[in-house]
Design an enzyme around this catalytic site. Structure first.
Site, mmCIF file in Angstrom:
data_model
loop_
_atom_site.group_PDB
_atom_site.id
_atom_site.type_symbol
_atom_site.label_atom_id
_atom_site.label_comp_id
_atom_site.label_asym_id
_atom_site.label_seq_id
_atom_site.Cartn_x
_atom_site.Cartn_y
_atom_site.Cartn_z
ATOM 1 N N LYS A 165 2.243 2.296 -5.028
ATOM 2 C CA LYS A 165 3.002 1.839 -6.203
ATOM 3 C C LYS A 165 2.225 2.088 -7.494
ATOM 4 O O LYS A 165 2.802 2.407 -8.525
ATOM 5 C CB LYS A 165 3.318 0.340 -6.076
ATOM 6 N N GLY B 290 -4.041 -4.499 -4.101
ATOM 7 C CA GLY B 290 -5.050 -3.554 -4.564
ATOM 8 C C GLY B 290 -4.335 -2.299 -4.997
ATOM 9 O O GLY B 290 -3.704 -1.634 -4.186
ATOM 10 N N HIS B 291 -4.367 -2.010 -6.288
ATOM 11 C CA HIS B 291 -3.672 -0.831 -6.779
ATOM 12 C C HIS B 291 -4.682 0.186 -7.282
ATOM 13 O O HIS B 291 -5.467 -0.096 -8.173
ATOM 14 C CB HIS B 291 -2.675 -1.230 -7.885
ATOM 15 N N ASP C 122 0.811 -1.227 0.000
ATOM 16 C CA ASP C 122 0.000 0.000 0.000
ATOM 17 C C ASP C 122 0.843 1.274 0.000
ATOM 18 O O ASP C 122 0.429 2.300 0.536
ATOM 19 C CB ASP C 122 -0.964 0.042 1.212
ATOM 20 N N GLN D 254 2.259 -5.947 -2.992
ATOM 21 C CA GLN D 254 2.661 -5.984 -1.572
ATOM 22 C C GLN D 254 3.980 -5.218 -1.377
ATOM 23 O O GLN D 254 4.236 -4.302 -2.135
ATOM 24 C CB GLN D 254 2.776 -7.439 -1.053
HETATM 25 P P1 IMP Z 1 -2.274 -12.873 2.365
HETATM 26 O O1 IMP Z 1 -1.359 -12.354 1.334
HETATM 27 O O2 IMP Z 1 -3.732 -12.666 2.046
HETATM 28 O O3 IMP Z 1 -1.974 -14.294 2.746
HETATM 29 O O4 IMP Z 1 -2.041 -12.015 3.714
HETATM 30 C C1 IMP Z 1 -0.831 -12.085 4.473
HETATM 31 C C2 IMP Z 1 -0.492 -10.712 5.038
HETATM 32 O O5 IMP Z 1 -0.156 -9.833 3.980
HETATM 33 C C3 IMP Z 1 -1.645 -10.025 5.789
HETATM 34 O O6 IMP Z 1 -1.110 -9.261 6.855
HETATM 35 C C4 IMP Z 1 -2.243 -9.105 4.743
HETATM 36 O O7 IMP Z 1 -2.913 -8.004 5.316
HETATM 37 C C5 IMP Z 1 -0.982 -8.667 4.006
HETATM 38 N N1 IMP Z 1 -1.215 -8.259 2.613
HETATM 39 C C6 IMP Z 1 -1.411 -9.067 1.560
HETATM 40 N N2 IMP Z 1 -1.536 -8.341 0.430
HETATM 41 C C7 IMP Z 1 -1.410 -7.053 0.782
HETATM 42 C C8 IMP Z 1 -1.402 -5.826 0.040
HETATM 43 O O8 IMP Z 1 -1.522 -5.787 -1.183
HETATM 44 N N3 IMP Z 1 -1.233 -4.683 0.768
HETATM 45 C C9 IMP Z 1 -1.046 -4.709 2.111
HETATM 46 N N4 IMP Z 1 -1.028 -5.826 2.837
HETATM 47 C C10 IMP Z 1 -1.204 -6.996 2.175
#
Ligand code: IMP
Length: 455
Positions: free
Chosen positions: A39, A63-64, A36, A248
């Protein structure tokens, strides 16, 4: 000479050209924090000069948000650079794809007049699929973790990568043989049903229904499935510019993040090479995106976290798409002061060549501004992480206070337009991070950026 021989000769010539001319047209954009970072904004800007835009890791957990005029797009899977009509998009082998989400996103862009067809988008044959069984498993595993939950996005990411690593995953290439795919998807659902019912007392899924849906997706995707590595390598060898879009951030990297509070892929820059099937020699810029402060969604350590009034100030109310609420889950993000110990770490593990600082405008009116320059633990001070970012709970941040500014920076377009205190903030950040800041965003609109030229 056979076909293979001709192709090899052509590629040899191309590589020879790149070797002699030293063209390095691959730029990688990575998040330096917990995702977040904004990017999407930076990608949007740089993709104006790119020929190809590619996603290399993660899935629709990302989420972009990209705002163009009065249209705001929230993309989870497609590369954000596809918004530019001249680009060709790719989703690499390092991505896990939920076909339902991808179809929806393709349709949304088509409805907005952005063309999505097999000449503009290629999906790697080696990318893995996320199925409803993975989603159900993510849900069941998180529920079972109780207080120790990871706070995943519940998008089935961990279970899909688990299938991949355990060599039981379903790949896009499998969709091309319909009969075999129908059998393997049913076998996959039955297998996960055993875990769902046996281990978690959760409801099983209907294998036949899942197979029918996925055969529909298979038909839709078939013309898009191809070799992303070959397409991009050839383009790079011809000197075409490729922008690799990370999802991420560094601190969520499976290997280099705040384990176990991480995602299941490699958002760091080397992940771009593995996740797209590209070699090292093409990389030119590795651009790290950092917010002017720090945010995190989900569980896990966060040394500079703030609560109360200051936190609300940084987070915003949620009324605007750029406020600090998750694009994918809508969850309010945790917020805090910028952490330079972690940023220095991100510079190291990504090999960053430069930084892009986003949301500088949010700091206007805050007095003083703090940045964390070191950690303290049992009387000892650490400028760097002794054992990576895993055990951050043990550390107390050491802050440096910088003067704030009141002026509205949202109209600044040149370095000289920024208030002196804002310039001092950027310069100090640069000094502590050890790499130059080339871009500063001062608002959500495309043109609200200050580009800082090289020497
Ligand atoms: P997962 O990727 O859904 O397995 O989540 C694992 C961790 O990564 C959690 O703390 C999510 O909130 C975080 N996370 C996954 N994708 C994003 C992203 O695009 N932005 C921020 N946090 C993310």
């Amino acid at each position: 000479m056979g076909v293979k021989g001709a192709w090899q000769t052509a590629m040899h010539e191309l590589y020879f050209t790149i070797e002699t001319e030293r063209k390095m047209p691959l730029d990688v954009i990575v998040g330096t924090q917990w995702g977040d970072e904004g990017k999407g904004r930076v990608v949007d800007l740089l993709s104006a000069q790119a020929d190809f835009v590619a996603r290399y890791n993660g899935g629709d957990n990302a989420g972009h948000t990209v705002t163009v005029g009065d249209q705001t797009f929230r993309l989870h899977l497609l590369p954000s650079g596809l918004i530019h009509p001249h680009t060709t998009g790719a989703i690499g082998n390092g991505v896990v794809i939920n076909p339902a989400i991808l179809v929806r996103e393709m349709e949304t862009l088509q409805a907005a007049g952005i063309s999505i067809d097999p000449t503009r988008l290629r999906l790697s044959y080696a990318a893995h699929l996320i199925t409803p069984a993975h989603l159900a498993l993510d849900q069941a595993q998180e529920a079972a973790r109780g207080k120790g939950k990871l706070g995943t996005t519940l998008r089935g990411i961990g279970p899909a990568f688990t299938s991949k690593v355990s060599r039981q995953g379903l790949r896009l290439v499998d969709m091309l043989d319909r009969a075999a795919f129908a059998r393997s998807i049913q076998a996959h659902v039955k297998e996960i049903n055993r875990t769902l019912t046996g281990l978690f007392q959760a409801e099983p899924l209907e294998p036949q229904a899942v197979a029918e849906d996925f055969l529909g997706y298979a038909q839709l995707f078939a013309p898009y499935i191809g070799d992303v590595s070959a397409m991009l390598s050839e383009a790079l060898a011809r000197g075409r510019r490729v922008l690799a879009e990370g999802a991420q951030g560094t601190l969520l990297d499976l290997d280099h993040g705040t384990y176990p509070f991480v995602t299941s892929s490699n958002p760091t820059a080397p992940g771009a090479l593995v996740g797209l099937g590209l070699g090292f020699s093409f990389v030119e810029r590795v651009i790290g995106v950092t917010k002017a402060f720090q945010t995190r969604v989900g569980s896990g350590p966060f040394p500079t976290e703030l609560h109360g009034e200051l936190a609300n100030r940084l987070r915003g109310t949620g009324e605007n798409p750029w406020d600090e609420f998750g694009t994918t889950t809508g969850r309010p993000r945790r917020v805090g002061w910028l952490d330079l110990v972690l940023l220095r770490y991100a510079v190291r593990v990504n090999g960053l060549t430069e930084l892009a600082v986003t949301k500088l405008d949010i700091l206007s009116g805050m007095h003083p501004i703090r940045i964390c320059t070191a950690y303290r633990q049992e009387g000892r001070q650490w400028e760097d992480l002794p054992l990576g970012p895993g055990g951050l709970e043990a550390f107390e941040p050491v802050y440096e206070e910088l003067s704030g500014w009141d002026a509205d920076v949202s109209q600044s377009r040149q370095w000289e337009d920024l208030p002196a205190a804002a310039r001092a903030f950027i310069l100090r950040l640069e000094e502590l991070a050890g790499v130059p800041v080339r871009l500063v965003s001062v608002g959500p609109e495309r043109e609200q950026v200050v580009e800082i030229g090289g020497d």
